[in-house]
Each structure stands twice: as C-alpha cells, then as structure tokens.
Write a protein that holds these residues in place. Structure first.
Motif, short mmCIF file in Angstrom:
data_model
loop_
_atom_site.label_atom_id
_atom_site.label_comp_id
_atom_site.label_asym_id
_atom_site.label_seq_id
_atom_site.Cartn_x
_atom_site.Cartn_y
_atom_site.Cartn_z
N PRO A 267 26.02 19.57 43.69
CA PRO A 267 26.24 18.36 44.57
C PRO A 267 27.14 18.95 45.47
O PRO A 267 28.41 19.16 45.47
CB PRO A 267 26.98 17.50 43.79
N VAL A 268 26.65 18.93 46.98
CA VAL A 268 27.48 19.62 47.96
C VAL A 268 27.14 18.73 49.16
O VAL A 268 27.39 18.94 50.12
CB VAL A 268 27.03 21.08 48.24
N ALA A 269 27.16 17.26 48.90
CA ALA A 269 27.16 16.33 50.07
C ALA A 269 28.41 15.61 50.24
O ALA A 269 28.24 14.47 50.96
CB ALA A 269 25.82 15.44 49.67
N GLY A 270 29.30 16.13 49.59
CA GLY A 270 30.60 15.33 49.78
C GLY A 270 31.21 15.51 51.26
O GLY A 270 30.70 16.47 52.06
N LEU A 271 32.18 14.83 51.66
CA LEU A 271 32.79 14.79 52.94
C LEU A 271 33.86 15.91 53.11
O LEU A 271 34.22 16.21 54.30
CB LEU A 271 33.16 13.54 53.49
N GLY A 272 34.52 16.10 51.99
CA GLY A 272 35.79 17.00 52.05
C GLY A 272 36.70 16.54 52.88
O GLY A 272 37.23 17.40 53.74
N PRO B 248 30.61 22.79 55.96
CA PRO B 248 30.72 22.25 54.66
C PRO B 248 31.67 22.81 53.92
O PRO B 248 32.20 23.97 53.96
CB PRO B 248 29.36 22.64 54.27
N LYS B 249 32.60 22.09 52.80
CA LYS B 249 33.70 22.54 52.29
C LYS B 249 33.12 23.81 51.46
O LYS B 249 33.95 24.68 51.19
CB LYS B 249 33.93 21.56 51.41
N GLU B 250 31.93 23.80 50.98
CA GLU B 250 31.29 24.86 50.09
C GLU B 250 31.03 26.16 50.60
O GLU B 250 30.63 27.17 50.16
CB GLU B 250 30.05 24.36 49.41
N MET B 251 31.34 26.07 52.32
CA MET B 251 30.96 27.33 52.88
C MET B 251 32.44 28.03 53.38
O MET B 251 32.33 29.05 53.87
CB MET B 251 30.20 26.99 54.29
N LEU C 125 27.44 8.57 48.34
CA LEU C 125 27.98 7.26 47.61
C LEU C 125 28.66 7.39 46.20
O LEU C 125 28.74 6.69 45.35
CB LEU C 125 26.75 6.34 47.24
N GLY C 126 28.73 8.86 46.06
CA GLY C 126 29.30 9.31 44.74
C GLY C 126 28.65 10.50 44.07
O GLY C 126 27.55 10.56 44.25
N LEU C 127 29.48 11.04 43.21
CA LEU C 127 29.01 12.20 42.34
C LEU C 127 27.93 11.80 41.55
O LEU C 127 26.80 12.66 41.87
CB LEU C 127 30.27 12.88 41.60
N LEU D 198 27.08 22.15 38.73
CA LEU D 198 28.24 22.96 39.11
C LEU D 198 28.92 22.41 40.05
O LEU D 198 28.11 22.12 41.31
CB LEU D 198 27.94 24.47 39.37
N LEU D 199 30.10 21.99 40.27
CA LEU D 199 31.16 21.48 41.42
C LEU D 199 31.44 22.82 42.16
O LEU D 199 32.55 23.33 41.47
CB LEU D 199 31.78 20.51 41.31
N PRO D 200 30.95 23.28 43.32
CA PRO D 200 31.46 24.47 43.72
C PRO D 200 32.85 24.72 44.09
O PRO D 200 33.52 25.61 44.24
CB PRO D 200 30.63 24.73 44.93
N ASP D 201 33.38 23.30 44.37
CA ASP D 201 34.68 23.53 44.78
C ASP D 201 35.83 23.68 43.60
O ASP D 201 37.05 23.79 43.91
CB ASP D 201 35.48 22.35 45.78
#
Ligand code: UTP
Length: 285
Positions: free
Chosen positions: A10-15, A26-29, A107-109, A128-131
């Motif tokens: 899941p990599v759609a969060g706003l960070g 993106p945070k994951e980058m 809208l949430g994890l 896996l949450l990459p952060d």
C-alpha cells in the motif's frame, strides 16, 4: 496449505509527516543510502518467495511503478560507455511481476488493501508497508512465511514499543506465547496508553487470509475516521488462527523524520564502504 505468492504494497498514503520532501515525491521513493524504500521492501518480498508484487498507488505515485521498469536510454548509454549495469539489476521487474491498482482517495490502510481485492483473489497474501524498513537476516517476511508454514492462518509482524507510544500503533491483546510467536486474542488501533491491552504493537508486515477482503468491503470507519486494517483483522480473531511474530529484525520507522535519519545512519554503518567515513565524522563531533 496455499503458499504465499502475492504481496500488496500500500503506497497511496500522503506522507504528511515528511513534508515538504513528500510534496511531489512519494514517501516510498525517498532513498535510504542509495536505494529507495520501495526497493528494500521488494527485495524482502522476493527473498520470501513472493512472485507477484501488487502496488496500491495514488495520484502522483506513478514513479514507483516506473522505477521498476526498464530504462532503455540509460541502459543503452551505460553499455556504450562500458559501465556495469549491476547497480540496476534489482530495480528491473520480471515480465508481469508487478501489477498496480489505484486507490483514488486515501481513505485508510484497510481501504488501500481492499483496492487490491480482485488481484489478490482467493489466496492468502502478504502486505508490506515500505516505510517500515525491516533489517533482518533472513528478512522479516521470510521469517513470517516460515512461521506460516507451521501455524497457517493470519500472522502479523510485532514489536514491543514503549508504553507511552501505544497511540501510534495497532496494539495486540496477547494470548499464549511460544518463543517469538504470540497468540493474538484481540487487536485495537491506536489506543491511549491507559486503554492499551499491552505494549506489543503490529509493525508493517502481515500474512492474511483472503476473507479479510470481505470484512473490509463493509468500509467501516475506525480511528481517525479511516478504514482501518486493524479493525478488519480483529474480526478474523476467533474465526481463524491469528498469531504475531516478533521477527529477529530491526525496524526503522521511515515515515517519521527521526526514524528516517536513523535508518540512513544504521544502513550506512552496516556497509564496509561507508562505515569508516561516518565513524570518522562522528568521532570529530
Ligand atoms: P501512514 O499511516 O504512514 O500514512 O500509512 P501516510 O499517509 O503514508 O503518512 P502520514 O501519516 O501522512 O505521514 C501507512 C501505510 O499505509 C499506506 C501508506 O502509503 C503507508 O505505506 N496508506 C495509508 C495507503 O496506501 N492509503 C491510505 O489511505 C493510507
């Protein structure tokens, strides 16, 4: 028992905790030493035997998928210049290895995971949450897959946190303990320290049965008004085996400024080519 072949990222969060860095990136980058966070998570998944990587992305997150593509111009130019393509090898996905799906609104994890339901289908899967950068040998997910072979059901990654930090995590009501494995008898998202059933927290690694998707489809809102994965997982307890594994790994919370800096330091100190420079610098401080 069906093997774990698919992993959802899941990599759609706003960070927002890392702004302004995450305004257009993106945070994951974000890179830890010399590779983006997503690369660490993908390497860990591959080591655990995962065959299909499912990215749940959002607007402005396409660079995550592009990163794993072939970079024709770069590769051709490097080859012509006689430069080794080795540094690029892990960033090339196999044909069809990556699938991406959009979460149009963060809208949430739990909602992000549910967006992958058609791709996950009727089999157990990993998340896996990459952060949450997990450093372990073997990797944390490999350790969880091995535990899954013995226990089946659902398994979450777990870690003890300071008692005053429970309101930042999903917290476990622990049942019987057997070494690194704890039976999960309850789960609550972000409880205040006074209400927390323990200080055993869920970290960003999960192996879940597909039934969680049907529960998530009710789109119930939980803590912070978000559709929480923790709430859906809690509903599986008692219906299916549910365990937590405290993997032998160090977790770095890269969604947080201090955690991100420490991750860079820890990974760099673990590398022979970088350790002397950093130790010299720290010695002069
Ligand atoms: P976080 O709680 O870290 O949220 O999400 P966030 O939006 O990424 O970061 P902050 O709190 O604003 O700084 C945990 C994981 O769930 C994903 C995130 O991308 C991260 O991997 N997530 C979260 C989604 O994919 N969609 C969502 O709606 C929420």
């Amino acid at each position: 028992m069906k093997p774990i072949r698919k992993a959802v990222f899941p990599v759609a969060g706003l960070g927002t905790r890392l702004l302004p860095a995450t305004k257009t990136m993106p945070k994951e980058m974000l890179t830890v030493v010399d590779r983006p966070l997503i690369q660490y998570a993908v390497d860990e998944a591959r080591e655990a035997g995962i065959e299909q990587l499912i990215f749940v992305t959002g607007r402005g997150k396409s660079s995550l998928v592009d990163y794993f593509d072939m970079s024709f111009e770069l590769e051709a130019t490097m080859e012509k210049a006689g430069k080794s393509l080795d540094p690029l090898s892990a960033s090339r996905a196999d044909f069809g290895e990556i699938v991406s799906v959009r979460q149009q609104q963060p809208l949430g994890l739990g909602h992000a995971v549910w967006c992958a339901r058609h791709i996950v289908g009727d089999e157990p899967f990993a998340i896996l949450l990459p952060d949450d950068l997990m450093v372990g040998k073997p990797g944390a997910l490999r350790q969880m897959v091995d535990a899954y072979a013995r226990l089946g059901g659902n398994i979450v990654g777990a870690m003890e946190v300071p008692a005053d930090r429970t309101s930042s995590y999903g917290i476990i009501t622990p049942g019987a303990r057997d070494g690194a494995v704890t039976e999960v008898t309850g789960l609550v998202e972000k409880p205040a320290p006074a209400e927390a059933p323990s200080n055993l927290a869920v970290v960003g690694r999960y192996i879940l049965q597909p039934e969680v998707m049907a529960i998530l489809s009710s789109k119930e809102r939980g803590a912070g008004g978000e559709i929480q994965l923790t709430d859906a997982m809690a509903k599986l307890i008692g219906r299916q085996p549910f365990h937590a594994l405290t993997a032998e790994a160090v977790r770095h919370d890269c969604g947080d400024r201090a955690g991100f800096v420490l991750a860079n330091l820890a990974i760099a100190l673990g590398r022979d080519d970088l350790r002397p420079v950093i130790e010299d610098y720290l010695a002069t401080r």
